[in-house]
Design a protein around this motif. Structure first.
Motif, PDB file in Angstrom:
ATOM      1  N   ASN A   1      66.570 -67.587 114.932  1.00  0.00           N
ATOM      2  CA  ASN A   1      67.434 -67.519 113.801  1.00  0.00           C
ATOM      3  C   ASN A   1      66.970 -68.609 112.757  1.00  0.00           C
ATOM      4  OD1 ASN A   1      68.434 -69.433 115.626  1.00  0.00           O
ATOM      5  ND2 ASN A   1      70.516 -69.495 114.672  1.00  0.00           N
ATOM      6  N   PHE A   2      66.367 -69.750 113.024  1.00  0.00           N
ATOM      7  CA  PHE A   2      65.718 -70.608 112.131  1.00  0.00           C
ATOM      8  C   PHE A   2      64.141 -70.672 112.350  1.00  0.00           C
ATOM      9  CE2 PHE A   2      70.295 -71.763 112.187  1.00  0.00           C
ATOM     10  CZ  PHE A   2      70.273 -72.300 110.767  1.00  0.00           C
ATOM     11  N   PRO A   3      63.489 -69.942 111.565  1.00  0.00           N
ATOM     12  CA  PRO A   3      62.096 -69.877 111.803  1.00  0.00           C
ATOM     13  C   PRO A   3      61.410 -71.237 111.300  1.00  0.00           C
ATOM     14  CG  PRO A   3      62.552 -68.405 109.660  1.00  0.00           C
ATOM     15  CD  PRO A   3      63.966 -68.858 110.639  1.00  0.00           C
ATOM     16  N   LEU A   4      61.998 -72.003 110.696  1.00  0.00           N
ATOM     17  CA  LEU A   4      61.347 -73.557 110.179  1.00  0.00           C
ATOM     18  C   LEU A   4      62.129 -74.472 110.945  1.00  0.00           C
ATOM     19  CD1 LEU A   4      60.726 -72.565 106.375  1.00  0.00           C
ATOM     20  CD2 LEU A   4      58.954 -72.277 108.229  1.00  0.00           C
ATOM     21  N   ALA A   5      63.577 -74.764 110.578  1.00  0.00           N
ATOM     22  CA  ALA A   5      64.080 -76.017 110.849  1.00  0.00           C
ATOM     23  C   ALA A   5      64.464 -76.027 112.405  1.00  0.00           C
ATOM     24  CB  ALA A   5      65.437 -75.972 110.292  1.00  0.00           C
ATOM     25  N   PHE A   6      64.322 -75.117 113.221  1.00  0.00           N
ATOM     26  CA  PHE A   6      64.299 -75.192 114.610  1.00  0.00           C
ATOM     27  C   PHE A   6      63.461 -74.465 115.358  1.00  0.00           C
ATOM     28  CE2 PHE A   6      68.925 -75.998 113.349  1.00  0.00           C
ATOM     29  CZ  PHE A   6      69.410 -76.812 114.217  1.00  0.00           C
ATOM     30  N   SER A   7      62.247 -74.725 114.756  1.00  0.00           N
ATOM     31  CA  SER A   7      61.112 -73.748 115.423  1.00  0.00           C
ATOM     32  C   SER A   7      59.936 -74.754 115.614  1.00  0.00           C
ATOM     33  CB  SER A   7      60.986 -72.371 114.690  1.00  0.00           C
ATOM     34  OG  SER A   7      61.881 -71.432 114.973  1.00  0.00           O
ATOM     35  N   THR A   8      58.676 -74.139 115.013  1.00  0.00           N
ATOM     36  CA  THR A   8      57.512 -74.897 115.381  1.00  0.00           C
ATOM     37  C   THR A   8      57.451 -76.464 114.691  1.00  0.00           C
ATOM     38  OG1 THR A   8      56.390 -72.937 115.005  1.00  0.00           O
ATOM     39  CG2 THR A   8      55.072 -74.786 115.015  1.00  0.00           C
TER      40      THR A   8
ATOM     41  N   GLY B   1      60.385 -77.974 113.638  1.00  0.00           N
ATOM     42  CA  GLY B   1      61.902 -78.084 113.442  1.00  0.00           C
ATOM     43  C   GLY B   1      62.294 -79.438 114.063  1.00  0.00           C
ATOM     44  N   GLY B   2      63.474 -79.476 114.484  1.00  0.00           N
ATOM     45  CA  GLY B   2      64.163 -80.830 114.957  1.00  0.00           C
ATOM     46  C   GLY B   2      63.621 -81.354 116.108  1.00  0.00           C
ATOM     47  N   ASP B   3      63.464 -80.331 117.194  1.00  0.00           N
ATOM     48  CA  ASP B   3      62.977 -80.927 118.612  1.00  0.00           C
ATOM     49  C   ASP B   3      61.638 -81.146 118.211  1.00  0.00           C
ATOM     50  OD1 ASP B   3      65.443 -80.024 119.792  1.00  0.00           O
ATOM     51  OD2 ASP B   3      64.866 -78.163 120.619  1.00  0.00           O
ATOM     52  N   THR B   4      60.693 -80.464 117.742  1.00  0.00           N
ATOM     53  CA  THR B   4      59.500 -80.985 117.560  1.00  0.00           C
ATOM     54  C   THR B   4      59.323 -82.423 116.765  1.00  0.00           C
ATOM     55  OG1 THR B   4      58.647 -78.892 117.693  1.00  0.00           O
ATOM     56  CG2 THR B   4      57.111 -80.618 116.707  1.00  0.00           C
TER      57      THR B   4
ATOM     58  N   GLY C   1      69.569 -84.818 113.514  1.00  0.00           N
ATOM     59  CA  GLY C   1      70.193 -86.228 113.175  1.00  0.00           C
ATOM     60  C   GLY C   1      69.365 -87.001 113.770  1.00  0.00           C
ATOM     61  N   THR C   2      69.297 -88.278 113.585  1.00  0.00           N
ATOM     62  CA  THR C   2      68.288 -89.234 114.109  1.00  0.00           C
ATOM     63  C   THR C   2      68.690 -89.814 115.399  1.00  0.00           C
ATOM     64  OG1 THR C   2      69.871 -91.048 113.059  1.00  0.00           O
ATOM     65  CG2 THR C   2      67.766 -90.244 111.869  1.00  0.00           C
ATOM     66  N   LEU C   3      70.044 -89.422 116.013  1.00  0.00           N
ATOM     67  CA  LEU C   3      70.005 -89.566 117.434  1.00  0.00           C
ATOM     68  C   LEU C   3      69.336 -88.542 118.381  1.00  0.00           C
ATOM     69  CD1 LEU C   3      71.835 -91.420 119.179  1.00  0.00           C
ATOM     70  CD2 LEU C   3      73.605 -89.722 119.158  1.00  0.00           C
ATOM     71  N   ALA C   4      68.941 -87.396 117.503  1.00  0.00           N
ATOM     72  CA  ALA C   4      68.067 -86.819 118.309  1.00  0.00           C
ATOM     73  C   ALA C   4      66.727 -87.384 119.188  1.00  0.00           C
ATOM     74  CB  ALA C   4      67.649 -85.395 117.495  1.00  0.00           C
ATOM     75  N   ILE C   5      66.161 -88.425 118.456  1.00  0.00           N
ATOM     76  CA  ILE C   5      65.087 -89.119 118.943  1.00  0.00           C
ATOM     77  C   ILE C   5      65.140 -89.537 120.275  1.00  0.00           C
ATOM     78  CG2 ILE C   5      63.512 -90.638 118.469  1.00  0.00           C
ATOM     79  CD1 ILE C   5      64.093 -90.306 115.316  1.00  0.00           C
ATOM     80  N   ARG C   6      66.574 -90.051 120.575  1.00  0.00           N
ATOM     81  CA  ARG C   6      66.764 -90.711 121.803  1.00  0.00           C
ATOM     82  C   ARG C   6      66.629 -89.624 122.979  1.00  0.00           C
ATOM     83  NH1 ARG C   6      69.807 -95.461 121.426  1.00  0.00           N
ATOM     84  NH2 ARG C   6      69.913 -95.575 123.698  1.00  0.00           N
TER      85      ARG C   6
END
Length: 506
Positions: free
Chosen positions: A157-164, A166-169, A478-483
């Motif tokens: 559902n998010f081809p950019l913000a939660f994909s290649t 996106g936030g996890d990458t 959010g920046t806490l995702a880095i942790r």
């Protein structure tokens, strides 16, 4: 920058084909063929990531921040083509994709600024106390260090913000972890051009080629091979409860289990407290319908359930919601499979005892329109299936006998990404009863808003107790995702010249 279709995997800087292939299923335009990978491609990518980790995991924060900013610039340089491909593959409007692209590049730049300041490191130092009695204390220094290669699953559902990219990458790369992305087959060309942008940034920044790889395919075996590869140290996933749980179980069953950070499913309940409902029923009904149908209801934060007490305010609310939703035309869903699943889900809700239909817009093929239903809190509490997410523009109004039954509904909820209170000043005392219940159930508690739209910021939490996510202590936004992709390491009596650069006094 014009898109040149490759139809291949990107592994450590090289575009590589496979014996098998699959075709895209765009809403408009011709289908394209893409290589379908498996264990062999995963192994090659994971080994390249492990080789890269010894270098990339020890790059300076400044170098990694420059790299993240270079990715953002390379994506922007391909902006027009990314929008064109994304519109064709997903049916999403250009304005939505352009906004999502801005969110993606903004997130990369936010993470770059965050790691430049070292705010993710949680550095601690307990100096030696050699004279302490009865025992001396050694010198202790602690810092967060990267985990190693990370697998990321692109979202439909998010081809950019939660994909290649996106936030996890972005968060894994910010942490110092090489990434292997499994592209989502709903938008393979969009994924490919973004992978091309990241590869250009890798080369431009002088990072090891294995810092980023991108594999495509439609089989469950490909995903299974990725999460089970012994060199993968963590997984980021956004998708369905069934798919995420299967991958989570594979991670847990490995000889050496690894963390699986999965965002799975949520109905994001909205509680209309009495004074707010009495004063703003029509306004709230129209606003709920707008949030519910945004993006054809394909947001993970879609407010799928509204809970309110019976009375004239509730009737005005449902009428306003039905009017607003009936003005929303049927639109293409992201894939034929998602559209089919939505149709089945709506039929199952309609068939449940006690459920009445408020609105049922026609749906055909890949096109879907809003569906609104109503059920009493008693019947809702008796049927756990009604509390499960239906991905798409479906909303359910749960009618309670009064505030106590509304609280009973709140207490019965499983884990959620969000929970919302609509309240006026006169509702404050009642809201105090709801807040401790809802904060126990959700990662984000809202007042007088709707949850669609997740701000990328330091304080954001996009996660929650299971089944909203598989790790209630983490966030994917959010920046806490880095942790998520760091672990604490303590260095005892370590000479300064041997410490990681982020712990040295110079």
């Amino acid at each position: 920058m014009a898109y040149e279709h490759k139809g291949k995997h990107l592994i450590a800087g090289d575009w590589i084909g496979s014996d098998d292939s699959f075709d895209s299923q765009p809403v408009t335009g011709p289908a394209l063929s893409f290589a379908a990978g498996g264990a062999e491609e995963v192994d090659r990518a994971a080994r390249a990531a492990e080789r890269a980790f010894s270098t990339y995991g020890n790059t300076s924060r400044a170098a990694r921040a420059d790299f993240l900013e270079a990715i953002a610039e390379e994506i922007e340089g391909r902006g027009a083509e990314i929008t064109r491909l994304g519109c064709a593959e997903t049916g999403l409007p250009a304005a939505r994709l352009e906004g999502e692209r801005g969110r993606t590049t903004g997130q990369l730049r936010l993470f770059a600024a965050h790691i430049r300041e070292g705010r993710h490191l949680d550095r601690r130092h307990d100096p030696a106390l050699p004279e302490r009695q009865p025992l001396p204390r050694p010198d202790l220094r602690m810092v967060q260090r990267p985990l190693g290669p990370v697998a990321v699953f692109g979202a439909s559902n998010f081809p950019l913000a939660f994909s290649t990219a996106g936030g996890d990458t972005a968060s894994a790369l910010a942490a110092g972890c090489p990434v292997v992305v499994k592209g989502h087959p709903a938008h393979p060309a969009t994924g490919e051009i973004v992978a091309e942008a990241i590869a250009a940034a890798v080369a431009r920044s002088g990072m090891p080629p294995g810092t980023f790889s991108f594999v495509q395919g439609t089989s469950h075996a490909l995903g299974g091979a990725l999460v089970q590869h012994p060199l993968i140290r963590a997984v980021g996933f956004t998708g369905s409860l069934a798919g995420g749980r299967a991958l989570f179980d594979l991670c847990a069953a490995r000889p050496e289990p690894i963390p699986f950070f999965g965002e799975l499913g949520s109905v994001n309940p909205v509680f209309l407290l009495p004074a707010a409902l009495a004063s703003r029923a029509t306004e709230l009904g129209a606003a709920w319908a707008a949030s519910l149908t945004m993006g054809v209801g394909q947001f993970c934060t879609k407010p799928g359930i509204v809970v309110a007490a019976e009375g004239p305010g509730l009737e005005a609310f449902t009428q306003a919601a039905a009017r607003a939703a009936s003005d929303v035309a049927a639109s293409a869903m992201l894939t034929e499979g998602i559209a089919s699943a939505f149709g089945r889900g709506a039929a199952q809700v309609r068939s449940r005892p006690g459920v009445t239909e408020i609105l049922n817009a026609p749906a055909e093929g890949r096109q879907a329109g809003p569906a609104l239903f109503q059920v009493s809190a008693r019947d809702w509490l008796a049927q756990s299936a009604l509390a499960e997410e239906v991905f798409g523009p479906l909303g359910l109004v749960v009618t309670a006998s009064g505030p106590e039954q509304m609280l009973e509904v709140a207490r019965s909820l499983k884990g959620q990404l969000t929970a919302t209170l609509q309240l006026d000043e006169a509702d404050t005392d009642l809201a105090r009863e709801f807040v401790p219940v809802l904060e126990h159930k959700a990662g984000r508690v809202l007042v007088n808003g709707f949850p669609t739209g997740v701000e990328v910021a330091d304080a954001m939490v996009h996660g929650g107790p299971y089944p909203a996510s598989t790790n209630f202590g983490a966030t994917s936004v959010g920046t806490l995702a880095i942790r998520r992709f760091l672990r604490p390491v303590c260095y005892q009596n370590m000479p300064e010249r041997l410490l990681p650069a982020d712990l040295r006094d110079d």
